[in-house]
Design a protein around this motif. Structure first.
Motif, mmCIF file in Angstrom:
data_model
loop_
_atom_site.group_PDB
_atom_site.id
_atom_site.type_symbol
_atom_site.label_atom_id
_atom_site.label_comp_id
_atom_site.label_asym_id
_atom_site.label_seq_id
_atom_site.Cartn_x
_atom_site.Cartn_y
_atom_site.Cartn_z
ATOM 1 N N VAL A 221 66.395 -48.282 88.564
ATOM 2 C CA VAL A 221 65.986 -48.076 89.953
ATOM 3 C C VAL A 221 64.544 -47.574 90.060
ATOM 4 C CG1 VAL A 221 66.504 -46.774 92.051
ATOM 5 C CG2 VAL A 221 68.359 -47.759 90.709
ATOM 6 N N PRO A 222 64.113 -46.585 89.273
ATOM 7 C CA PRO A 222 62.727 -46.121 89.428
ATOM 8 C C PRO A 222 61.682 -47.221 89.195
ATOM 9 C CG PRO A 222 63.970 -44.537 88.151
ATOM 10 C CD PRO A 222 64.840 -45.746 88.311
ATOM 11 N N GLY A 223 61.903 -48.082 88.221
ATOM 12 C CA GLY A 223 60.948 -49.159 87.962
ATOM 13 C C GLY A 223 60.884 -50.164 89.091
ATOM 14 N N VAL A 224 62.027 -50.487 89.671
ATOM 15 C CA VAL A 224 62.060 -51.447 90.775
ATOM 16 C C VAL A 224 61.427 -50.833 92.025
ATOM 17 C CG1 VAL A 224 63.587 -52.771 92.280
ATOM 18 C CG2 VAL A 224 64.057 -52.650 89.844
ATOM 19 N N VAL A 225 61.724 -49.564 92.281
ATOM 20 C CA VAL A 225 61.098 -48.889 93.423
ATOM 21 C C VAL A 225 59.586 -48.807 93.217
ATOM 22 C CG1 VAL A 225 60.927 -46.677 94.644
ATOM 23 C CG2 VAL A 225 63.162 -47.612 94.077
ATOM 24 N N ALA B 105 55.613 -58.223 88.086
ATOM 25 C CA ALA B 105 57.018 -58.134 87.693
ATOM 26 C C ALA B 105 57.209 -58.589 86.248
ATOM 27 C CB ALA B 105 57.886 -58.978 88.623
ATOM 28 N N LEU B 106 56.534 -59.645 85.872
ATOM 29 C CA LEU B 106 56.640 -60.144 84.504
ATOM 30 C C LEU B 106 56.108 -59.120 83.504
ATOM 31 C CD1 LEU B 106 57.411 -62.576 82.741
ATOM 32 C CD2 LEU B 106 55.095 -63.427 83.060
ATOM 33 N N VAL B 107 54.967 -58.522 83.817
ATOM 34 C CA VAL B 107 54.387 -57.513 82.915
ATOM 35 C C VAL B 107 55.300 -56.305 82.802
ATOM 36 C CG1 VAL B 107 52.471 -55.881 82.653
ATOM 37 C CG2 VAL B 107 52.008 -58.268 83.212
ATOM 38 N N VAL B 108 55.803 -55.828 83.932
ATOM 39 C CA VAL B 108 56.694 -54.657 83.898
ATOM 40 C C VAL B 108 57.950 -54.970 83.103
ATOM 41 C CG1 VAL B 108 58.177 -53.188 85.330
ATOM 42 C CG2 VAL B 108 55.810 -53.581 85.988
ATOM 43 N N ARG C 47 63.339 -38.319 83.192
ATOM 44 C CA ARG C 47 61.926 -37.978 83.322
ATOM 45 C C ARG C 47 61.033 -39.095 82.803
ATOM 46 N NH1 ARG C 47 60.925 -31.601 82.091
ATOM 47 N NH2 ARG C 47 62.469 -30.888 83.592
ATOM 48 N N THR C 48 61.450 -39.721 81.712
ATOM 49 C CA THR C 48 60.664 -40.826 81.162
ATOM 50 C C THR C 48 60.599 -41.971 82.159
ATOM 51 O OG1 THR C 48 61.365 -40.206 78.944
ATOM 52 C CG2 THR C 48 60.458 -42.410 79.225
ATOM 53 N N GLU C 49 61.730 -42.286 82.780
ATOM 54 C CA GLU C 49 61.747 -43.368 83.771
ATOM 55 C C GLU C 49 60.871 -43.032 84.969
ATOM 56 O OE1 GLU C 49 65.347 -45.186 85.059
ATOM 57 O OE2 GLU C 49 66.236 -45.094 83.069
ATOM 58 N N LEU C 50 60.904 -41.781 85.417
ATOM 59 C CA LEU C 50 60.069 -41.383 86.551
ATOM 60 C C LEU C 50 58.586 -41.412 86.188
ATOM 61 C CD1 LEU C 50 62.164 -38.466 88.069
ATOM 62 C CD2 LEU C 50 61.865 -40.778 88.976
ATOM 63 N N LEU D 84 57.748 -50.921 91.577
ATOM 64 C CA LEU D 84 57.200 -52.264 91.851
ATOM 65 C C LEU D 84 57.015 -52.474 93.351
ATOM 66 C CD1 LEU D 84 59.020 -54.690 89.408
ATOM 67 C CD2 LEU D 84 56.564 -54.519 89.765
ATOM 68 N N GLY D 85 57.994 -52.059 94.125
ATOM 69 C CA GLY D 85 57.902 -52.231 95.576
ATOM 70 C C GLY D 85 56.827 -51.363 96.203
ATOM 71 N N VAL D 86 56.828 -50.091 95.871
ATOM 72 C CA VAL D 86 55.863 -49.164 96.463
ATOM 73 C C VAL D 86 54.444 -49.469 95.967
ATOM 74 C CG1 VAL D 86 55.169 -46.735 96.573
ATOM 75 C CG2 VAL D 86 57.564 -47.354 96.842
ATOM 76 N N GLY D 87 54.296 -49.706 94.670
ATOM 77 C CA GLY D 87 52.981 -50.026 94.121
ATOM 78 C C GLY D 87 52.440 -51.330 94.688
ATOM 79 N N GLY D 88 53.308 -52.334 94.844
ATOM 80 C CA GLY D 88 52.875 -53.599 95.436
ATOM 81 C C GLY D 88 52.433 -53.434 96.881
ATOM 82 N N LEU D 89 53.144 -52.607 97.635
ATOM 83 C CA LEU D 89 52.761 -52.364 99.026
ATOM 84 C C LEU D 89 51.434 -51.609 99.101
ATOM 85 C CD1 LEU D 89 53.423 -52.593 102.008
ATOM 86 C CD2 LEU D 89 54.683 -50.449 101.810
ATOM 87 N N LEU D 90 51.272 -50.588 98.277
ATOM 88 C CA LEU D 90 50.002 -49.856 98.252
ATOM 89 C C LEU D 90 48.854 -50.761 97.803
ATOM 90 C CD1 LEU D 90 51.155 -46.445 96.750
ATOM 91 C CD2 LEU D 90 50.542 -46.935 99.128
ATOM 92 N N GLY D 91 49.116 -51.610 96.807
ATOM 93 C CA GLY D 91 48.101 -52.561 96.356
ATOM 94 C C GLY D 91 47.724 -53.539 97.449
ATOM 95 N N SER D 92 48.700 -54.018 98.201
ATOM 96 C CA SER D 92 48.421 -54.938 99.309
ATOM 97 C C SER D 92 47.580 -54.263 100.388
ATOM 98 C CB SER D 92 49.720 -55.443 99.922
ATOM 99 O OG SER D 92 50.375 -56.330 99.065
#
Length: 177
Positions: free
Chosen positions: A87-91, A75-78, A2-5, A93-101
């Motif tokens: 896995v949740p943190g990497v996902v 990525a450096l900050v995370v 839960r903490t990771e999510l 990064l990908g989803v948040g980066g796409l939404l940010g773009s």
């Protein structure tokens, strides 16, 4: 788990909102594509002022380079905040980066010059140069932030992340490790 999510949700939202900064920077730093209006047979037409200009490619390149930088920094900050993979943190990064773009792209277009090119040509007059609206022709540039973020984070985790303990077992010649 839960903490990771929860951390992943925070990362996703933070990166998505960071897209606003990317959009503002893209609008500010992207080169302007000069257009000129003319009247031909009683109808307004719009032409590129410099047909050999590379400004439209520069618009895409500016977005891509900024998005790559945002991916590296995020990525450096995370990694520095979490100091581990997962896995949740990497996902996130990908989803948040796409939404940010996506947010950056739409915000940059919205903040940029007007979308109605003919009306803008009529407003400035015949033969007067004006700027074309911001346009991201290379839609693959939207993937620059998520890909660079995930790759840099995975590299940092591989180089500086915590190591798993060596398993206890038997070596290739029967000796105990």
């Amino acid at each position: 788990m839960r903490t990771e999510l929860r951390e992943a949700a925070v990362i996703t939202v933070a990166l998505a909102l960071g897209g606003a900064l990317l959009g503002v920077l893209w609008n500010w730093l992207a080169p302007r594509v000069p257009l000129v209006g003319d009247v031909v047979d009683g109808a307004w037409v719009v032409y590129l002022k410099d047909t050999e200009g590379e400004q439209s490619i520069g618009v895409d390149g500016t977005f891509t380079l900024l998005a790559l930088a945002f991916g590296v920094v995020s990525a450096l900050v995370v990694f520095l905040v979490r100091r581990r993979g997962g896995v949740p943190g990497v996902v996130a990064l990908g989803v948040g980066g796409l939404l940010g773009s996506l947010l950056a792209w739409r915000l940059g277009v919205w903040l940029g010059p007007a979308q109605d090119v003919l009306a803008q040509a009529k407003d400035v007059g015949k033969g007067v140069t004006f700027s074309a609206p911001l346009k991201l022709a290379a839609k693959g540039a939207l993937l620059a932030w998520p890909f660079s973020g995930v790759l840099v984070h995975l590299g940092l985790t591989a180089l500086f992340g915590p190591r798993d303990p060596e398993p206890v077992g038997y070596g290739p010649h029967g000796e105990v490790r």
